[in-house]
Design an enzyme around this catalytic site. Structure first.
Site, short mmCIF file in Angstrom:
data_model
loop_
_atom_site.label_atom_id
_atom_site.label_comp_id
_atom_site.label_asym_id
_atom_site.label_seq_id
_atom_site.Cartn_x
_atom_site.Cartn_y
_atom_site.Cartn_z
N THR A 1 106.63 109.08 -18.23
CA THR A 1 105.17 110.00 -18.14
C THR A 1 103.71 110.02 -19.50
OG1 THR A 1 106.22 111.73 -20.45
CG2 THR A 1 106.71 111.87 -18.58
N HIS A 2 102.66 109.65 -18.79
CA HIS A 2 101.44 109.62 -19.72
C HIS A 2 101.77 108.00 -19.53
CE1 HIS A 2 101.17 113.26 -22.11
NE2 HIS A 2 102.70 112.62 -21.83
N SER B 1 94.40 84.17 -2.34
CA SER B 1 93.28 84.72 -3.14
C SER B 1 92.61 83.23 -2.65
CB SER B 1 93.17 83.98 -4.83
OG SER B 1 92.08 83.53 -5.56
N LYS C 1 98.36 83.73 -6.71
CA LYS C 1 98.49 84.68 -6.54
C LYS C 1 98.91 85.51 -5.41
CE LYS C 1 95.01 87.29 -8.76
NZ LYS C 1 94.71 87.95 -9.01
N GLU D 1 95.67 98.63 -2.09
CA GLU D 1 93.98 98.81 -3.27
C GLU D 1 93.27 99.15 -1.98
OE1 GLU D 1 93.71 95.62 -5.79
OE2 GLU D 1 94.57 94.53 -4.13
#
Ligand code: ARG
Length: 463
Positions: free
Chosen positions: A155-156, A277, A283, A290
């Site tokens: 949570t948070h 990448s 990467k 996304e």
């Protein structure tokens, strides 16, 4: 000499205005539905004696030929047709001469476009529903394999309590189920027929609206002709339902992106859905989630656009309505594409790092509530237990150790109620197993839920 609208006009449109006005560039998407609507209308005119049955048959055959000719490239609407409705009518007249000019009896493009759009959207809703089911099934299979895989619950975005990974995935299945229910509800209002409302006031031609509605598979007909040609509520509702689908996909995307980061390392992206990448050879980027997260914005944007288009329009039809199509088409294709991509991503685009997850839930204070519950079980009021465990946690943090690393005698310094069985209660598996309230993450509860979903999906789990 350029054609004019009718003998009321002396001149043709300015070429730039012709381009500006035209919708053929996108409403060509409605070709099949426009033909279906026109065929239903022609048959009805024949059955009602407005044209002869033989004329209706000729019109129907010519319309079917237009359908074939479009797919073979022989029927090519262009800008001068303005829109799909005129394009089809022009071609029909070229084929049938004066008979072609009878098709538009007792209808207008206003009820026609509303009919086409509803027919088109009804099909797309059914396709989206199938994609939602396919997505649920993929999530379900992952959940079924991961009943005993633990994952930190937050949570948070702060560690809260550990969860069964299946429980986490089932939460998304529930969201998608609500999406399905919403779409199903929207579909009822898409499935009302405006045809025969004509321009706005109905028609003096003795048509049979029930006849066309029935042959087009509509559930019912609009009772008010003005409402029928002015209503785009269904488009707004559909876009709102699609927006919530996108919210759900976007939230899962966000989680996958976090999980795939070095910091979390809860999932490994497979090569099937990850990208590299151009510069940094090490990467592996989560482009799919996304993009899904990013594309949600355009769907929400279309919702705002549709509401804004509608809000100031006097009854009945206004050309502003033409703006609805590109919005709806894009909402549909974006939602469909995102659902497809997310289904593939969850199916073969990622693997949960179960060992790393198991280690992670061992190394935090997400069992602190369980110590409090332990004391509650021994008669200590919850708030008192909560304060006491707060002090224990503080001491552990100061000493750089975990709760289970305190010795029994150290626990006794806080309360005489702590017994050696406490250590078993602190193990993440026990912590998860203990949350057995209905809807909780306890393995037994989750496995009940899995069984329920399995029953619902039992038709075909292999897809
Ligand atoms: N292309 C128009 C649209 O998309 C069709 C209806 C035109 N009706 C009219 N009265 N101009 O809305």
């Amino acid at each position: 000499m350029k054609e004019t609208w009718s003998d009321r006009f002396d001149e043709g449109l300015h070429p730039a205005i012709e381009r500006f006005n035209a919708s053929i560039g996108f409403d060509i998407n409605l070709l099949n539905e426009d033909l279906d609507g026109s065929i239903a209308h022609a048959r009805m005119l024949g059955e009602c004696g407005v044209i002869s049955v033989d004329e209706a048959i000729q019109i129907e055959q010519a319309l079917e030929q237009i359908r074939l000719d479009f797919f073979s490239g022989d029927f090519k609407p262009d800008l001068s047709d303005e829109d799909i409705h005129f394009a089809v009518e022009r071609s029909l007249i070229e084929r049938l001469g004066p008979l072609g000019k009878k098709l538009h009896t007792g209808r207008s493009r206003n009820d026609q476009v509303g009919t086409d759009l509803r027919l088109w959207l009804r099909k797309r809703i059914d396709e989206i529903d199938n994609r939602l089911i396919a997505f649920q099934k993929v999530l379900f299979l992952k959940a079924e394999h991961n009943l005993y895989t633990l994952i930190p619950g937050y949570t948070h975005l702060q560690r809260a309590q550990p969860l069964s990974l299946a429980h986490h995935l089932l939460a998304y299945i529930e969201m998608i189920e609500r999406d399905r229910l919403r779409l199903n509800d929207v579909r009822k209002r898409v499935n009302i027929c405006p045809l025969g409302s004509a321009a706005l006031a109905g028609t003096s031609v003795p048509i049979d609206r029930e006849n066309t509605a029935k042959s087009l598979g509509f559930e019912m007909i609009y009772s008010n002709s003005l409402d029928a040609v002015s209503d785009r509520d269904f488009a707004v509702e559909f876009t709102a339902a699609a927006s919530l689908i996108m919210v759900h996909l976007s939230r899962l995307s966000e989680e996958v992106i976090l999980w795939a980061s070095e910091e979390f390392s809860f999932v490994r992206l497979t090569d099937r859905c990850a990208t590299g990448s151009s510069l940094m050879p090490q990467k592996k980027n989560p482009d799919v989630p996304e993009l899904v997260r990013g594309k949600s914005g355009r769907v929400f944007g279309h919702l705002q656009a549709l509401l804004t288009v509608m809000k100031g329009l006097p009854l009945a039809y206004n050309k502003d309505f033409q703006e609805d199509k590109e919005a709806i088409f894009d909402v549909v294709s974006t939602t469909q594409n995102c659902l497809e991509a997310m289904t593939i991503l969850m199916d073969e685009g990622l693997e949960f790092c179960t060992e790393r997850l198991a280690e992670t839930v061992e190394r935090d204070f997400s069992n602190a509530t369980d110590v409090a519950d332990y004391l509650v079980n021994k008669g200590v009021p919850f708030r008192e237990a909560y304060q006491l465990v707060g002090r224990v946690v503080k001491r552990c943090i100061n000493e750089g150790i975990l709760l289970r690393e305190l010795t029994h005698s150290q626990w006794l310094e806080f309360s005489p109620k702590f017994e050696p069985d406490l250590f078993e209660r602190l193990a993440p598996k026990t912590v998860v197993a203990s949350r057995n309230s209905f809807g909780g993450t306890a393995f037994l509860r989750v496995s009940d839920q899995l069984a329920l979903w399995k029953k619902r999906f039992s038709a075909d789990l292999t897809m």
